[in-house]
Design an enzyme around this catalytic site. Structure first.
Site, short mmCIF file in Angstrom:
data_model
loop_
_atom_site.label_atom_id
_atom_site.label_comp_id
_atom_site.label_asym_id
_atom_site.label_seq_id
_atom_site.Cartn_x
_atom_site.Cartn_y
_atom_site.Cartn_z
N GLU A 133 0.87 -1.17 0.00
CA GLU A 133 0.00 0.00 0.00
C GLU A 133 0.91 1.22 0.00
O GLU A 133 1.65 1.45 0.96
CB GLU A 133 -0.89 0.03 1.24
CG GLU A 133 -1.68 1.33 1.40
CD GLU A 133 -2.29 1.52 2.78
OE1 GLU A 133 -2.56 2.67 3.16
OE2 GLU A 133 -2.47 0.51 3.50
N ARG A 152 0.51 10.39 0.44
CA ARG A 152 0.86 11.56 1.23
C ARG A 152 2.09 12.29 0.72
O ARG A 152 2.47 13.32 1.27
CB ARG A 152 1.09 11.16 2.70
CG ARG A 152 -0.16 10.68 3.40
CD ARG A 152 0.09 10.33 4.84
NE ARG A 152 0.99 9.20 5.00
CZ ARG A 152 1.18 8.55 6.13
NH1 ARG A 152 0.54 8.94 7.21
NH2 ARG A 152 2.01 7.53 6.20
N LYS A 161 -11.17 -0.76 6.27
CA LYS A 161 -9.92 -0.59 6.98
C LYS A 161 -10.25 -0.14 8.40
O LYS A 161 -10.91 0.88 8.58
CB LYS A 161 -9.06 0.46 6.28
CG LYS A 161 -7.80 0.88 7.04
CD LYS A 161 -7.07 1.97 6.27
CE LYS A 161 -5.81 2.42 7.00
NZ LYS A 161 -5.05 3.41 6.25
#
Length: 213
Positions: free
Chosen positions: A40, A44, A127
């Site tokens: 993943e 950011r 999640k």
């Protein structure tokens, strides 16, 4: 094998932060060499798109985009080759855009209200983030009782010390963690170290029996 099934087979998803896209290919190679062809890549940093593109282009690793907050970011992530999209929270706009692209959406949800909303959007898996400060494995066990159809990928605060607590739950598909891809090793280019930590994480995961429902 669909994306969610592949994540479930891995049981562990490395959460990667890359500030330099040139590190993406050797990092992917290190994960594959360590026996964990999954990543993943968080959205950011400015290097996220090119990093996803480099990893996805290899063809030997399942790459998703994390920390996706907007529909526009979904477009960019999918264009770069992300096979799944993870968000820290539950956004209808993000979920719907993922559906339009035909990619798996894994939004963050930790409360009964959020989980119920996710299920109403047609999702099966969320999640659970941040897991460590949201009650951990005990909270997931409690939430799985009224939401028997829901599945979880706890992330945030997952470590080698508590990995088995999460993986022992039938409702947990996989866990997300970053201890096998620490920023200092990635930044210094110590990909042999990443391979070693990844192999250790894979062995630790394999030692936890797959629970039965």
């Amino acid at each position: 094998m669909d994306v969610l099934t592949r994540l479930g087979a891995a049981r562990l998803v490395p959460v990667v932060v890359l500030h330099d896209a040139t590190q993406a290919d050797p990092l992917a190679a290190a994960l594959v060499a360590g026996g964990l062809p999954v990543a993943e890549v968080t959205f950011r940093t400015a290097a996220a798109e090119d990093s996803i593109r480099a990893m996805a282009g290899r063809g030997d690793i399942l790459v998703g985009a994390g920390t996706v907050l907007t529909a526009a970011q979904v477009d960019r992530a999918v264009a770069a080759g992300a096979a799944y999209v993870i968000s820290p929270g539950l956004s209808r706009a993000v979920v719907e855009r993922c559906a339009e692209h035909g990619v798996l959406a894994l939004p963050g949800a930790v409360t009964a209200t959020e989980i119920q909303a996710a299920l109403e959007m047609g999702l099966s898996t969320v999640k659970f983030f941040p897991a460590g400060t949201s009650g951990g494995a005990r909270a997931i066990r409690a939430l799985a009782a009224p939401f028997a159809q829901a599945r979880f990928i706890p992330t945030g605060g997952v470590s080698p010390e508590n990995l088995d607590d999460y993986l022992a739950l039938p409702s947990v598909v996989a866990v997300g963690g970053s201890w096998m891809v620490p920023n200092d090793l990635v930044a210094s280019g110590d990909f042999e170290g990443v391979t070693r930590l990844t192999a250790e994480a894979v062995a630790l995961t394999a030692a936890v029996p797959v629970p039965t429902a």
